[in-house]
Design a protein around this motif. Structure first.
Motif, PDB file in Angstrom:
ATOM      1  N   GLU A 114       6.618  31.664   3.639  1.00 45.98           N
ATOM      2  CA  GLU A 114       6.422  30.874   4.846  1.00 45.98           C
ATOM      3  C   GLU A 114       6.683  31.155   6.325  1.00 45.98           C
ATOM      4  O   GLU A 114       6.163  30.846   7.165  1.00 45.98           O
ATOM      5  CB  GLU A 114       7.344  29.425   4.464  1.00 45.98           C
ATOM      6  N   MET A 115       7.716  32.001   6.319  1.00 48.28           N
ATOM      7  CA  MET A 115       8.273  32.856   7.325  1.00 48.28           C
ATOM      8  C   MET A 115       7.105  33.569   8.059  1.00 48.28           C
ATOM      9  O   MET A 115       6.783  33.819   9.092  1.00 48.28           O
ATOM     10  CB  MET A 115       9.443  33.579   7.350  1.00 48.28           C
ATOM     11  N   MET A 116       6.426  34.371   7.052  1.00 48.88           N
ATOM     12  CA  MET A 116       5.231  35.283   7.334  1.00 48.88           C
ATOM     13  C   MET A 116       4.255  34.433   7.882  1.00 48.88           C
ATOM     14  O   MET A 116       3.427  34.772   8.902  1.00 48.88           O
ATOM     15  CB  MET A 116       4.593  35.957   6.092  1.00 48.88           C
ATOM     16  N   LYS A 117       3.758  33.147   7.562  1.00 51.70           N
ATOM     17  CA  LYS A 117       2.861  32.320   7.884  1.00 51.70           C
ATOM     18  C   LYS A 117       3.024  31.979   9.241  1.00 51.70           C
ATOM     19  O   LYS A 117       2.075  31.721  10.109  1.00 51.70           O
ATOM     20  CB  LYS A 117       2.571  30.846   6.646  1.00 51.70           C
ATOM     21  N   ALA A 118       4.421  31.366   9.447  1.00 51.76           N
ATOM     22  CA  ALA A 118       4.745  31.167  11.000  1.00 51.76           C
ATOM     23  C   ALA A 118       4.606  31.982  12.007  1.00 51.76           C
ATOM     24  O   ALA A 118       4.473  31.966  13.062  1.00 51.76           O
ATOM     25  CB  ALA A 118       6.251  30.637  10.705  1.00 51.76           C
ATOM     26  N   LYS A 119       4.716  33.482  11.426  1.00 49.97           N
ATOM     27  CA  LYS A 119       4.544  34.614  12.528  1.00 49.97           C
ATOM     28  C   LYS A 119       3.157  35.074  12.444  1.00 49.97           C
ATOM     29  O   LYS A 119       2.617  36.120  12.938  1.00 49.97           O
ATOM     30  CB  LYS A 119       5.545  35.645  12.010  1.00 49.97           C
ATOM     31  N   GLY A 120       2.123  34.529  11.606  1.00 47.64           N
ATOM     32  CA  GLY A 120       0.807  34.906  11.593  1.00 47.64           C
ATOM     33  C   GLY A 120       0.440  36.205  10.810  1.00 47.64           C
ATOM     34  O   GLY A 120      -0.441  36.785  10.829  1.00 47.64           O
ATOM     35  N   ILE A 121       1.481  36.603   9.628  1.00 50.72           N
ATOM     36  CA  ILE A 121       1.280  37.404   8.719  1.00 50.72           C
ATOM     37  C   ILE A 121       0.682  37.098   7.702  1.00 50.72           C
ATOM     38  O   ILE A 121       1.252  36.146   6.889  1.00 50.72           O
ATOM     39  CB  ILE A 121       2.615  38.214   8.493  1.00 50.72           C
ATOM     40  N   GLU A 122      -0.164  37.568   7.141  1.00 45.35           N
ATOM     41  CA  GLU A 122      -0.945  37.300   5.952  1.00 45.35           C
ATOM     42  C   GLU A 122       0.124  37.374   4.580  1.00 45.35           C
ATOM     43  O   GLU A 122       0.477  38.484   4.655  1.00 45.35           O
ATOM     44  CB  GLU A 122      -2.035  38.360   5.872  1.00 45.35           C
TER      45      GLU A 122
END
Length: 131
Positions: A90-98
């Motif tokens: 979820e944190m990755m999605k929020a930062k635009g990381i696949e």
């Protein structure tokens, strides 16, 4: 990233997956040279912020070599580690990381061949993921 050599950080566990990584080396099994390992006592002790920091520092992928049901620190290891991975996704999605840049698999202490297969497969997949 298609022409870039992916750099992967592996969080492994001292008593379970680390011996498998060592065994892969002893058996001269080959996997990409851009794989780095940090040992932990238990895979459920990894922190989302450590994983995110790895991405901030230029790692293309993070692999959690989890204890699975063999963990000697507690029966809830699998569930705790899965929750950490879900939170980090979820944190990755929020930062635009696949989210495909973070993988987890249970490895036993003699699973040298599965470790090498995971690394080669993850490396190949990361080479196709857009930056």
């Amino acid at each position: 990233m298609a022409n870039k050599t992916p750099k992967i950080l592996v969080f492994s566990t001292e008593k379970i997956s680390d011996p498998a990584i060592d065994l892969a080396g002893l058996l001269k099994m080959h996997y990409p040279p851009t794989i780095y390992s940090i040992p932990l006592r238990c895979s459920s002790s990894v922190k989302s912020r450590w994983i995110m920091h790895a991405f901030e520092q230029g790692f293309d992928g993070v692999f959690i070599a989890a204890d699975g049901t063999d963990c000697s620190y507690g029966e809830s290891c699998v569930d705790k580690t899965a929750a950490i991975i879900a939170q980090t996704h979820e944190m990755m999605k929020a930062k635009g990381i696949e989210p495909a840049r973070l993988k987890m698999a249970a490895l036993c202490s003699v699973c040298a061949e599965p470790f090498v297969k995971h690394m080669k497969s993850f490396y190949e997949a990361l080479s196709k993921v857009p930056a």
